[in-house]
Scaffold this active site. Sequence first.
Site, PDB file in Angstrom:
ATOM      1  N   GLU A 173       0.648  -0.989  -0.264  1.00  0.00           N
ATOM      2  CA  GLU A 173       0.095  -0.219   0.114  1.00  0.00           C
ATOM      3  C   GLU A 173       0.990   1.146   0.350  1.00  0.00           C
ATOM      4  OE1 GLU A 173      -2.656   1.109  -0.166  1.00  0.00           O
ATOM      5  OE2 GLU A 173      -4.235  -1.175  -0.680  1.00  0.00           O
TER       6      GLU A 173
HETATM    7  C1  FAD Z   1       2.512 -10.249   0.329  1.00  0.00           C
HETATM    8  C2  FAD Z   1       2.653  -9.148   0.008  1.00  0.00           C
HETATM    9  C3  FAD Z   1       1.219  -8.520  -0.316  1.00  0.00           C
HETATM   10  C4  FAD Z   1       1.184  -7.481  -1.604  1.00  0.00           C
HETATM   11  N1  FAD Z   1      -0.818  -7.793  -1.711  1.00  0.00           N
HETATM   12  C5  FAD Z   1      -0.895  -6.344  -3.220  1.00  0.00           C
HETATM   13  C6  FAD Z   1      -1.931  -6.546  -3.700  1.00  0.00           C
HETATM   14  O1  FAD Z   1      -3.231  -6.927  -3.495  1.00  0.00           O
HETATM   15  N2  FAD Z   1      -2.144  -6.052  -5.129  1.00  0.00           N
HETATM   16  C7  FAD Z   1      -1.327  -5.314  -5.172  1.00  0.00           C
HETATM   17  O2  FAD Z   1      -1.489  -4.271  -6.215  1.00  0.00           O
HETATM   18  N3  FAD Z   1       0.222  -5.393  -4.719  1.00  0.00           N
HETATM   19  C8  FAD Z   1       0.354  -5.841  -3.433  1.00  0.00           C
HETATM   20  N4  FAD Z   1       1.495  -5.853  -2.921  1.00  0.00           N
HETATM   21  C9  FAD Z   1       3.104  -5.218  -3.855  1.00  0.00           C
HETATM   22  C10 FAD Z   1       3.060  -4.388  -2.874  1.00  0.00           C
HETATM   23  O3  FAD Z   1       2.578  -2.824  -3.367  1.00  0.00           O
HETATM   24  C11 FAD Z   1       4.472  -3.692  -3.812  1.00  0.00           C
HETATM   25  O4  FAD Z   1       5.051  -4.644  -2.890  1.00  0.00           O
HETATM   26  C12 FAD Z   1       5.353  -2.495  -2.989  1.00  0.00           C
HETATM   27  O5  FAD Z   1       4.793  -1.176  -3.862  1.00  0.00           O
HETATM   28  C13 FAD Z   1       6.482  -1.943  -3.613  1.00  0.00           C
HETATM   29  O6  FAD Z   1       6.635  -2.564  -5.222  1.00  0.00           O
HETATM   30  P1  FAD Z   1       7.802  -3.223  -4.955  1.00  0.00           P
HETATM   31  O7  FAD Z   1       7.842  -4.684  -4.520  1.00  0.00           O
HETATM   32  O8  FAD Z   1       8.143  -3.239  -7.024  1.00  0.00           O
HETATM   33  O9  FAD Z   1       8.766  -2.502  -4.666  1.00  0.00           O
HETATM   34  P2  FAD Z   1      10.481  -1.389  -5.554  1.00  0.00           P
HETATM   35  O10 FAD Z   1       8.897  -0.181  -5.564  1.00  0.00           O
HETATM   36  O11 FAD Z   1      10.852  -2.025  -6.696  1.00  0.00           O
HETATM   37  O12 FAD Z   1      10.876  -0.573  -4.168  1.00  0.00           O
HETATM   38  C14 FAD Z   1      12.188  -0.976  -3.737  1.00  0.00           C
HETATM   39  C15 FAD Z   1      12.159  -0.156  -2.858  1.00  0.00           C
HETATM   40  O13 FAD Z   1      12.936   1.061  -3.310  1.00  0.00           O
HETATM   41  C16 FAD Z   1      12.411   2.378  -2.827  1.00  0.00           C
HETATM   42  N5  FAD Z   1      12.030   3.045  -3.638  1.00  0.00           N
HETATM   43  C17 FAD Z   1      11.369   2.709  -4.588  1.00  0.00           C
HETATM   44  N6  FAD Z   1      11.355   4.041  -5.825  1.00  0.00           N
HETATM   45  C18 FAD Z   1      11.266   4.999  -4.372  1.00  0.00           C
HETATM   46  C19 FAD Z   1      11.168   6.375  -4.808  1.00  0.00           C
HETATM   47  N7  FAD Z   1      10.889   7.153  -5.718  1.00  0.00           N
HETATM   48  N8  FAD Z   1      11.731   7.174  -3.694  1.00  0.00           N
HETATM   49  C20 FAD Z   1      12.560   6.707  -3.319  1.00  0.00           C
HETATM   50  N9  FAD Z   1      12.536   5.050  -2.779  1.00  0.00           N
HETATM   51  C21 FAD Z   1      12.222   4.730  -3.657  1.00  0.00           C
HETATM   52  C22 FAD Z   1      10.699   1.652  -1.911  1.00  0.00           C
HETATM   53  O14 FAD Z   1      10.034   2.583  -1.182  1.00  0.00           O
HETATM   54  C23 FAD Z   1      11.733   0.705  -1.324  1.00  0.00           C
HETATM   55  O15 FAD Z   1      12.493   0.589  -0.406  1.00  0.00           O
HETATM   56  C24 FAD Z   1       1.761  -6.748  -1.550  1.00  0.00           C
HETATM   57  C25 FAD Z   1       3.129  -6.885  -1.333  1.00  0.00           C
HETATM   58  C26 FAD Z   1       3.191  -8.227  -0.497  1.00  0.00           C
HETATM   59  C27 FAD Z   1       4.840  -8.420  -0.116  1.00  0.00           C
END
Ligand code: FAD
Length: 616
Positions: free
Chosen positions: A467
């Site tokens: 989220e």
């Molecule tokens: C158990 C679980 C349940 C989930 N459920 C859902 C769901 O039901 N539906 C859904 O759509 N998604 C879901 N998600 C996805 C979740 O919303 C994403 O994992 C989250 O948005 C982060 O995306 P990412 O994992 O690609 O990490 P990334 O976006 O790659 O981020 C990795 C790191 O980089 C940092 N970062 C990235 N961009 C920036 C920036 N511009 N500035 C500063 N820092 C940055 C982040 O803060 C983080 O620390 C779920 C995830 C998990 C683990």
Amino acid sequence: MRLRPTLDFLLYDWLKADRLSERARFADHSRETFDAVLDTCERIAREKYAPFNRLVDTEEPRFDGEKVVLPQATHEAHRAYVESGMVSAAQDYDEGGMQLPYTIEAAANGFFAVASVSIGSSLLTKGNANLLMVHGTEMQKQVFARNEFGGRFTGTMCLSEPQAGSSLSDITTRAVPDGDGFESDPLGPRYRLKGNKMWISAGENELAENIVHLVLAKIPGPDGKLIPGTRGISLFIVPKRLVGTDGQLTGERNDVALAGLNHKLGWRGTTNTLLNFGEGRYPVRADQGGGLDGRGAGAIGYLVGKPHEGLRCMFHMMNEARIGIGMAATALGLAGYYASLEYAMNRPQGRPVGAAGKDPSQPQVRIIEHADVKRMLLAQKSYGEGALALMLYCARLVDEQHTGTPEAVDEARLLLEVLTPIAKSWPSEFCLEANSLAIQVHGGYGYTRDFPVEQYWRDNRLNMIHEGTHGIQAADLLGRKVVMEGGKGLQLVAGRINRTIEAAMQRPDLAEHANALARALQHVGAATKAAWATGEPAAALANAVPYMQAFGHVVIAWIWLDVALTVPAGTRTPAEVGRLHAARYFFHYELPKIGAWLRVVETRDPTCATMPEEAF
Ligand SMILES: Cc1cc2nc3c(=O)[nH]c(=O)nc-3n(C[C@H](O)[C@H](O)[C@H](O)COP(=O)(O)OP(=O)(O)OC[C@H]3O[C@@H](n4cnc5c(N)ncnc54)[C@H](O)[C@@H]3O)c2cc1C
């Protein structure tokens, strides 16, 4: 469980939630009806959730090649929740709901999350159906949302993709019109979708007849290319099994396939999935020569709202979704607090400091008698109960937004803009820290699976990630929320804090805290200005997380001071003494930390931003 007395106090003595029944929408309600809802939820959580929390952790969801297998207990918990009417509780009477205030619903959800945060996936179903009630057509409401509220269907939110998490503008799932007459489908303009969605919670299960996926995808422009940025994103209903206008399954399987289950650190009672949309695994309507390849490939999806406005529709539901996450994090923090408090009251270890403790022939004391253990318990209490109060305060603002006067609605909207990133993130960080302290109170036992606290920590670790990650929430707070509309939201929050400060100044026992909060508030205001002094986002936002930590601490200090104001001078009950002590703990041990956090913000400290990659 000790949650109930705390909830009762916060709801009725502090927030005066029973007065919500003075609003026309809630006129049939009273404290009695609110209590009846809380009683039911507390009972279901005690009987159907809590006993199976460890079971759902150890018996992870498993794919047998055909379907996902979940423990029987999960099915029973789901059924009990649906039968309680809680999925549709906030809906109109005409919709089969109870017109329950969100404040009461949020409080009731606390019972389930304390008992077993991951056994139920109904929050997503509710969010999904709520979104359709706002943005869907009458037919979409009838066929999809109402069946979700009624428990026949469950729902998901499909935003993330393997290569696009925080940056949703980079999603590549595409949606193209599904043949001639695609616009006249009674369920909504019909498209074929193709793409991969990652991390989808509850993306596959057999809990109900059908799964309603809400999917973000891009409709290509006239040149066939995806429109860059968030502008190109649209929202679609993609049912796992196709449905007729009568809401009955047509017997056709849609082209949505489970590519795999993710094996998570915690929150294992809920499946988490990689879903392939439209790859031809389940060709659909192939006999009509339809689909992306003329042989039925492509998941059928129905447009919700207007093309290219998908993210706007999604964000509509964000405040409640984020308060929901904050509530889950808070509940886990409290669950660890309750477990470690009980442990500390029973575990004999060591003797008092000083002469009295030097005699080994004397019995050992219980660890709760050591000041350092009390420190860890007080920290948990101040984090968990402080966060709970903030969640309910925000939930009350949501009710204000739905039922207040136009002026109050606008004020609640702006307050929520600023407070929501904190409501989501502060408990995610500090109630996780509470869980770590709960393990510490248990010593070595806390590190084993014989006690529940390690699971609470693992379950809670998710909340800083989904989220909107911690970093993204912080950038939203400092980059957008405190500066939007000329800083009006920030001024409104400051106004509310100042009201509490003024009242506390009149109380000799609270004046010291009131002064400390006044200084802290000024410091946040000055740091906000200093962060933006050069007007360069890169400089301001490099330290957005420390800013959010400091702002969050000021907000929780305010909440504690406001709670402390309810404690009368004179004779006090143990609960009241506890509240005053927790407030004092927060002011003496926590609030001073904002100095270090805000220092890097106001100096726009470039240490992190300028670290060369090769120097790591
Ligand atoms: C158990 C679980 C349940 C989930 N459920 C859902 C769901 O039901 N539906 C859904 O759509 N998604 C879901 N998600 C996805 C979740 O919303 C994403 O994992 C989250 O948005 C982060 O995306 P990412 O994992 O690609 O990490 P990334 O976006 O790659 O981020 C990795 C790191 O980089 C940092 N970062 C990235 N961009 C920036 C920036 N511009 N500035 C500063 N820092 C940055 C982040 O803060 C983080 O620390 C779920 C995830 C998990 C683990």
